[in-house]
Design a protein around this motif. Structure first.
Motif, PDB file in Angstrom:
ATOM      1  N   GLU A  66       0.827  -1.208   0.000  1.00 36.45           N
ATOM      2  CA  GLU A  66       0.000   0.000   0.000  1.00 36.45           C
ATOM      3  C   GLU A  66       0.866   1.264   0.000  1.00 36.45           C
ATOM      4  O   GLU A  66       0.567   2.241  -0.714  1.00 36.45           O
ATOM      5  CB  GLU A  66      -0.925  -0.001   1.218  1.00 36.45           C
ATOM      6  N   SER A  67       1.953   1.250   0.796  1.00 35.09           N
ATOM      7  CA  SER A  67       2.849   2.414   0.832  1.00 35.09           C
ATOM      8  C   SER A  67       3.511   2.643  -0.522  1.00 35.09           C
ATOM      9  O   SER A  67       3.634   3.794  -0.987  1.00 35.09           O
ATOM     10  CB  SER A  67       3.920   2.217   1.911  1.00 35.09           C
ATOM     11  N   LYS A  68       3.934   1.581  -1.172  1.00 34.46           N
ATOM     12  CA  LYS A  68       4.533   1.726  -2.500  1.00 34.46           C
ATOM     13  C   LYS A  68       3.517   2.274  -3.507  1.00 34.46           C
ATOM     14  O   LYS A  68       3.846   3.138  -4.332  1.00 34.46           O
ATOM     15  CB  LYS A  68       5.064   0.375  -3.000  1.00 34.46           C
ATOM     16  N   HIS A  69       2.311   1.735  -3.408  1.00 33.50           N
ATOM     17  CA  HIS A  69       1.260   2.190  -4.327  1.00 33.50           C
ATOM     18  C   HIS A  69       0.952   3.675  -4.126  1.00 33.50           C
ATOM     19  O   HIS A  69       0.863   4.447  -5.104  1.00 33.50           O
ATOM     20  CB  HIS A  69      -0.003   1.357  -4.105  1.00 33.50           C
ATOM     21  N   LEU A  70       0.822   4.110  -2.867  1.00 36.04           N
ATOM     22  CA  LEU A  70       0.513   5.512  -2.590  1.00 36.04           C
ATOM     23  C   LEU A  70       1.693   6.433  -2.957  1.00 36.04           C
ATOM     24  O   LEU A  70       1.494   7.560  -3.429  1.00 36.04           O
ATOM     25  CB  LEU A  70       0.142   5.679  -1.114  1.00 36.04           C
ATOM     26  N   ALA A  71       2.916   5.931  -2.721  1.00 34.16           N
ATOM     27  CA  ALA A  71       4.092   6.728  -3.101  1.00 34.16           C
ATOM     28  C   ALA A  71       4.123   6.945  -4.611  1.00 34.16           C
ATOM     29  O   ALA A  71       4.397   8.063  -5.089  1.00 34.16           O
ATOM     30  CB  ALA A  71       5.363   6.027  -2.641  1.00 34.16           C
ATOM     31  N   GLN A  77       0.938  12.353  -9.253  1.00 29.30           N
ATOM     32  CA  GLN A  77       0.164  13.568  -8.996  1.00 29.30           C
ATOM     33  C   GLN A  77       1.079  14.795  -8.927  1.00 29.30           C
ATOM     34  O   GLN A  77       0.714  15.892  -9.397  1.00 29.30           O
ATOM     35  CB  GLN A  77      -0.638  13.416  -7.702  1.00 29.30           C
ATOM     36  N   ALA A  78       2.264  14.638  -8.327  1.00 25.95           N
ATOM     37  CA  ALA A  78       3.209  15.750  -8.248  1.00 25.95           C
ATOM     38  C   ALA A  78       3.666  16.170  -9.643  1.00 25.95           C
ATOM     39  O   ALA A  78       3.814  17.378  -9.940  1.00 25.95           O
ATOM     40  CB  ALA A  78       4.417  15.349  -7.404  1.00 25.95           C
ATOM     41  N   GLU A  79       3.874  15.194 -10.538  1.00 26.43           N
ATOM     42  CA  GLU A  79       4.273  15.510 -11.899  1.00 26.43           C
ATOM     43  C   GLU A  79       3.155  16.258 -12.633  1.00 26.43           C
ATOM     44  O   GLU A  79       3.414  17.226 -13.389  1.00 26.43           O
ATOM     45  CB  GLU A  79       4.618  14.214 -12.638  1.00 26.43           C
ATOM     46  N   ILE A  80       1.940  15.816 -12.407  1.00 21.90           N
ATOM     47  CA  ILE A  80       0.802  16.500 -13.041  1.00 21.90           C
ATOM     48  C   ILE A  80       0.680  17.939 -12.525  1.00 21.90           C
ATOM     49  O   ILE A  80       0.448  18.886 -13.298  1.00 21.90           O
ATOM     50  CB  ILE A  80      -0.501  15.714 -12.782  1.00 21.90           C
ATOM     51  N   ALA A  81       0.842  18.109 -11.188  1.00 24.88           N
ATOM     52  CA  ALA A  81       0.744  19.441 -10.595  1.00 24.88           C
ATOM     53  C   ALA A  81       1.851  20.363 -11.130  1.00 24.88           C
ATOM     54  O   ALA A  81       1.646  21.565 -11.353  1.00 24.88           O
ATOM     55  CB  ALA A  81       0.821  19.352  -9.075  1.00 24.88           C
ATOM     56  N   THR A  82       3.051  19.790 -11.362  1.00 21.41           N
ATOM     57  CA  THR A  82       4.171  20.588 -11.902  1.00 21.41           C
ATOM     58  C   THR A  82       3.858  21.058 -13.324  1.00 21.41           C
ATOM     59  O   THR A  82       4.065  22.245 -13.664  1.00 21.41           O
ATOM     60  CB  THR A  82       5.457  19.748 -11.907  1.00 21.41           C
ATOM     61  N   ARG A  83       3.358  20.109 -14.136  1.00 24.73           N
ATOM     62  CA  ARG A  83       3.033  20.491 -15.500  1.00 24.73           C
ATOM     63  C   ARG A  83       1.902  21.529 -15.538  1.00 24.73           C
ATOM     64  O   ARG A  83       1.836  22.381 -16.429  1.00 24.73           O
ATOM     65  CB  ARG A  83       2.631  19.255 -16.315  1.00 24.73           C
ATOM     66  N   ALA A  84       1.001  21.473 -14.554  1.00 30.85           N
ATOM     67  CA  ALA A  84      -0.128  22.411 -14.514  1.00 30.85           C
ATOM     68  C   ALA A  84       0.246  23.735 -13.852  1.00 30.85           C
ATOM     69  O   ALA A  84      -0.561  24.673 -13.798  1.00 30.85           O
ATOM     70  CB  ALA A  84      -1.299  21.777 -13.787  1.00 30.85           C
ATOM     71  N   GLY A  85       1.453  23.785 -13.283  1.00 26.02           N
ATOM     72  CA  GLY A  85       1.882  25.007 -12.613  1.00 26.02           C
ATOM     73  C   GLY A  85       1.267  25.198 -11.246  1.00 26.02           C
ATOM     74  O   GLY A  85       1.271  26.321 -10.715  1.00 26.02           O
ATOM     75  N   GLU A  86       0.769  24.104 -10.649  1.00 25.56           N
ATOM     76  CA  GLU A  86       0.159  24.179  -9.311  1.00 25.56           C
ATOM     77  C   GLU A  86       1.232  23.870  -8.268  1.00 25.56           C
ATOM     78  O   GLU A  86       1.426  22.715  -7.852  1.00 25.56           O
ATOM     79  CB  GLU A  86      -0.996  23.182  -9.208  1.00 25.56           C
ATOM     80  N   GLU A  87       1.942  24.927  -7.841  1.00 26.69           N
ATOM     81  CA  GLU A  87       3.055  24.739  -6.928  1.00 26.69           C
ATOM     82  C   GLU A  87       2.626  24.187  -5.573  1.00 26.69           C
ATOM     83  O   GLU A  87       3.262  23.292  -5.021  1.00 26.69           O
ATOM     84  CB  GLU A  87       3.791  26.065  -6.746  1.00 26.69           C
ATOM     85  N   GLU A  96       4.024  14.088   0.471  1.00 29.67           N
ATOM     86  CA  GLU A  96       3.409  12.786   0.785  1.00 29.67           C
ATOM     87  C   GLU A  96       4.129  11.651   0.068  1.00 29.67           C
ATOM     88  O   GLU A  96       4.246  10.543   0.600  1.00 29.67           O
ATOM     89  CB  GLU A  96       1.928  12.792   0.404  1.00 29.67           C
ATOM     90  N   GLN A  97       4.613  11.930  -1.142  1.00 30.93           N
ATOM     91  CA  GLN A  97       5.383  10.924  -1.866  1.00 30.93           C
ATOM     92  C   GLN A  97       6.596  10.499  -1.051  1.00 30.93           C
ATOM     93  O   GLN A  97       6.869   9.298  -0.902  1.00 30.93           O
ATOM     94  CB  GLN A  97       5.837  11.473  -3.216  1.00 30.93           C
ATOM     95  N   LEU A  98       7.301  11.476  -0.513  1.00 34.81           N
ATOM     96  CA  LEU A  98       8.487  11.175   0.293  1.00 34.81           C
ATOM     97  C   LEU A  98       8.126  10.402   1.561  1.00 34.81           C
ATOM     98  O   LEU A  98       8.845   9.472   1.968  1.00 34.81           O
ATOM     99  CB  LEU A  98       9.206  12.478   0.657  1.00 34.81           C
ATOM    100  N   GLN A  99       7.015  10.797   2.188  1.00 35.89           N
ATOM    101  CA  GLN A  99       6.585  10.102   3.406  1.00 35.89           C
ATOM    102  C   GLN A  99       6.243   8.641   3.114  1.00 35.89           C
ATOM    103  O   GLN A  99       6.627   7.730   3.866  1.00 35.89           O
ATOM    104  CB  GLN A  99       5.384  10.823   4.011  1.00 35.89           C
ATOM    105  N   TYR A 100       5.529   8.396   2.037  1.00 35.36           N
ATOM    106  CA  TYR A 100       5.167   7.016   1.673  1.00 35.36           C
ATOM    107  C   TYR A 100       6.397   6.205   1.267  1.00 35.36           C
ATOM    108  O   TYR A 100       6.492   5.010   1.574  1.00 35.36           O
ATOM    109  CB  TYR A 100       4.133   7.018   0.545  1.00 35.36           C
TER     110      TYR A 100
END
Length: 216
Positions: A66-71, A77-87, A96-100
Motif C-alpha cells: 500500500e505504501s509503494k502504491h501511494l508513493a 500527482q506531483a508531476e501533473i501538478a508541476t506540469r499544470a503550474g500548481e506549486e 506525501e510521496q516522500l513520506q510514503y
C-alpha cells in the motif's frame, strides 16, 4: 522471544533418560507420558507463534504494498501538478510521496526481518515436531517392551503355578499307586488264602471218602 525459543529447544532436546532418572523405578512409562505432554504443550506454543508470525508478515506485506502504491500515486500527482503550474498542490503531493517512500523503506526492512524470523521459526518448529515424534515412537517401543515384560511375568507365574499343581498331582498319583499296590497285594493274598482253603477242604473230603470205602 529468542530466549523463549532457546528454552523450548532445550526442553525438547533434553536427554530422556535424565528426565526419567528420579521416577524410573516407580513408573517410567507414566513419567514419560507426563514429559511428552509437556513437550506437546511447548510444541503447540511454537505452532501458535508461527501462525502469528505468518499473520504479521501478511500485514507487513499489505502495508508495504500500500505504501509503494501511494508513493507512486503521489509521484504521478506531483508531476501533473508541476506540469499544470500548481506549486502548492505539487508541494503537498511531493511531501506525501516522500513520506510514503520512507514508510515503504521501513516496511521493506521490517518485512525482510519478519520473513527471516518466520523461516527460523518454521525450521525450529519442524525440528521440534520431529523430536516429539521420535519420542512418541520411543514411548511406543518402551510400552511394547513393558507389555512383553508383563506378559512374560504373567506367564512365568502361570507356569510356576502349574508346576506346583503338577507336583501336587504327582504326589497324589504316587499315593494312589502305593494304595493300589497295597490293595492288589491284599486281594492276591486273600485269593491265595481262599484257594488254599478250598484245596485243603477238597483233600479232606477225598480222604474221608477213601477211609469210608476202606471200612466197607
Amino acid at each position: 522471544m529468542m530466549g523463549l525459543f532457546n528454552r523450548i529447544k532445550n526442553t525438547i532436546a533434553a536427554d530422556l533418560h535424565e528426565v526419567l532418572d528420579e521416577k524410573e523405578k516407580k513408573n517410567p512409562i507414566s513419567s514419560l507420558n507426563q514429559y511428552l505432554r509437556q513437550c506437546e504443550l511447548e510444541v503447540e506454543k511454537v505452532r501458535k507463534l508461527v501462525e502469528r508470525q505468518y499473520r504479521l508478515k501478511d500485514e507487513f506485506t499489505k502495508e508495504f504494498d500500500e505504501s509503494k502504491h501511494l508513493a507512486e500515486k503521489r509521484k504521478q500527482q506531483a508531476e501533473i501538478a508541476t506540469r499544470a503550474g500548481e506549486e502548492e498542490l505539487y508541494q503537498f503531493a511531493y511531501k506525501e510521496q516522500l513520506q510514503y517512500e520512507e514508510r515503504a523503506e521501513r516496511l521493506k526492512v521490517t518485512l525482510t526481518e519478519a520473513t527471516k524470523h518466520l523461516v527460523e521459526l518454521e525450521t525450529r518448529y519442524e525440528e521440534m515436531k520431529h523430536k516429539l515424534k521420535d519420542m512418541q515412537l520411543k514411548r511406543m517401543e518402551l510400552m511394547g517392551r513393558e507389555n512383553i515384560a508383563r506378559a512374560n511375568y504373567r506367564m512365568s507365574q502361570v507356569f510356576e503355578s502349574e508346576k506346583g499343581h503338577m507336583n501336587q498331582s504327582s504326589l497324589s498319583f504316587n499315593e494312589m499307586e502305593r494304595y493300589l499296590d497295597r490293595l492288589e497285594e491284599q486281594v492276591n493274598s486273600s485269593y491265595y488264602r481262599s484257594t488254599i482253603d478250598a484245596r485243603i477242604a477238597h483233600l479232606e473230603k477225598e480222604m474221608k471218602k477213601e477211609e469210608s470205602n476202606t471200612l466197607l
